[in-house]
Motif scaffolding. Structure first.
Motif, mmCIF file in Angstrom:
data_model
loop_
_atom_site.group_PDB
_atom_site.id
_atom_site.type_symbol
_atom_site.label_atom_id
_atom_site.label_comp_id
_atom_site.label_asym_id
_atom_site.label_seq_id
_atom_site.Cartn_x
_atom_site.Cartn_y
_atom_site.Cartn_z
ATOM 1 N N LEU A 1 -4.393 7.388 8.368
ATOM 2 C CA LEU A 1 -3.629 6.174 8.079
ATOM 3 C C LEU A 1 -2.168 6.343 8.474
ATOM 4 O O LEU A 1 -1.548 5.412 9.009
ATOM 5 N N GLN A 2 -1.609 7.519 8.235
ATOM 6 C CA GLN A 2 -0.223 7.759 8.629
ATOM 7 C C GLN A 2 -0.082 7.763 10.148
ATOM 8 O O GLN A 2 0.913 7.264 10.683
ATOM 9 N N ASP A 3 -1.070 8.296 10.831
ATOM 10 C CA ASP A 3 -1.035 8.277 12.295
ATOM 11 C C ASP A 3 -1.050 6.834 12.808
ATOM 12 O O ASP A 3 -0.415 6.523 13.827
ATOM 13 N N ARG A 4 -1.769 5.968 12.109
ATOM 14 C CA ARG A 4 -1.886 4.570 12.544
ATOM 15 C C ARG A 4 -0.700 3.715 12.101
ATOM 16 O O ARG A 4 -0.172 2.910 12.879
ATOM 17 N N PRO B 1 0.831 -1.206 0.000
ATOM 18 C CA PRO B 1 0.000 0.000 0.000
ATOM 19 C C PRO B 1 0.863 1.253 0.000
ATOM 20 O O PRO B 1 1.791 1.383 0.797
ATOM 21 N N ARG B 2 0.528 2.178 -0.902
ATOM 22 C CA ARG B 2 1.284 3.423 -1.014
ATOM 23 C C ARG B 2 0.430 4.657 -0.769
ATOM 24 O O ARG B 2 0.963 5.742 -0.585
ATOM 25 N N GLY B 3 -0.909 4.505 -0.816
ATOM 26 C CA GLY B 3 -1.747 5.670 -0.616
ATOM 27 C C GLY B 3 -3.165 5.436 -1.070
ATOM 28 O O GLY B 3 -3.633 4.291 -1.133
ATOM 29 N N LEU B 4 -3.840 6.532 -1.399
ATOM 30 C CA LEU B 4 -5.261 6.525 -1.715
ATOM 31 C C LEU B 4 -5.505 7.186 -3.064
ATOM 32 O O LEU B 4 -4.733 8.030 -3.515
#
Length: 228
Positions: free
Chosen positions: A185-188, A157-160
């Motif tokens: 997502l970055q926080d997680r 996974p690289r992003g949205l």
């Protein structure tokens, strides 16, 4: 030596992106242009390559595979909806999938990657507009959906990604939703969720203002689509 029309169009797009980045307080190197070559013939793609393009976005696996065979020096990214039964054929060719939208598709892609001894960069497609005509995970399900992707370690996974509503006001809202989801997502999970594939020929300025890292540009580079 005079520029070709596509080279001129590409320069104009890059200039507009630079202006949008300046307004947003961003560096234009932070935004990648993905030329959308769907329906375009090989002659046009080769003209774009001569102008400096090296990656192209396609909507249909069969078209992507045919073009990849003729232009192996380019890389190919699948931006359209991927049918489950075409997952293996797509994995043979594409460097990135922008439109992961189900765990069943993730499973089939993972199996294909295992068979072909490779990994695959993926973006999760999010339906930020609520339109029934668009594919993608509903925004409120993204955190749960992405939590299951660790079951498929060959997918990276690289992003949205999102396809915006045609209304600019609603498009801006959708881009904001996607950017907020990336932050969550970055926080997680950390910085692996770095990419936001959002913005096309008519709204890439808005997308850049909301943090887009990849704008998918077809008409503004290639002109009207060729009818197939």
């Amino acid at each position: 030596m005079s520029q070709t029309p596509i080279a001129q169009n590409l320069d104009a797009v890059l200039a507009s992106i630079a202006e949008a980045c300046l307004r947003a307080g961003r560096h234009d190197n932070d935004v990648r242009v993905l030329p959308v070559s769907k329906t375009q013939p090989l002659s046009v793609i080769r003209e774009a390559m001569a102008a400096g393009c090296r990656s192209f976005g396609e909507n249909r696996v069969q078209d992507m595979a045919a073009k990849a065979e003729q232009c192996p020096q380019a890389s190919w990214e699948m931006i359209g909806h991927l049918q489950h039964n075409k997952a293996r054929a797509a994995v043979r060719v594409m460097s990135m999938l922008h439109s992961l939208d189900s765990l069943e598709l993730a499973r089939k892609l993972h199996v294909a990657c295992s068979e072909l001894n490779r990994t695959l960069d993926v973006l999760v497609q999010v339906n930020t507009s609520g339109e029934s005509t668009k594919y993608g995970i509903p925004a409120h399900e993204v955190m749960d959906f992405t939590g299951h992707l660790s079951n498929f370690p060959l997918l990276k996974p690289r992003g949205l990604m999102t396809i915006a509503h045609p209304s600019r006001d609603l498009a801006a809202h959708g881009f904001d939703v996607l950017a907020r989801l990336r932050t969550q997502l970055q926080d997680r999970d950390g910085p692996i969720w770095s990419e936001l594939s959002m913005g096309m020929s008519g709204d890439f300025d808005l997308a850049i203002a909301h943090g887009s890292t990849c704008v998918r540009i077809g008409t503004a580079i290639f002109g009207s689509r060729h009818v197939q």
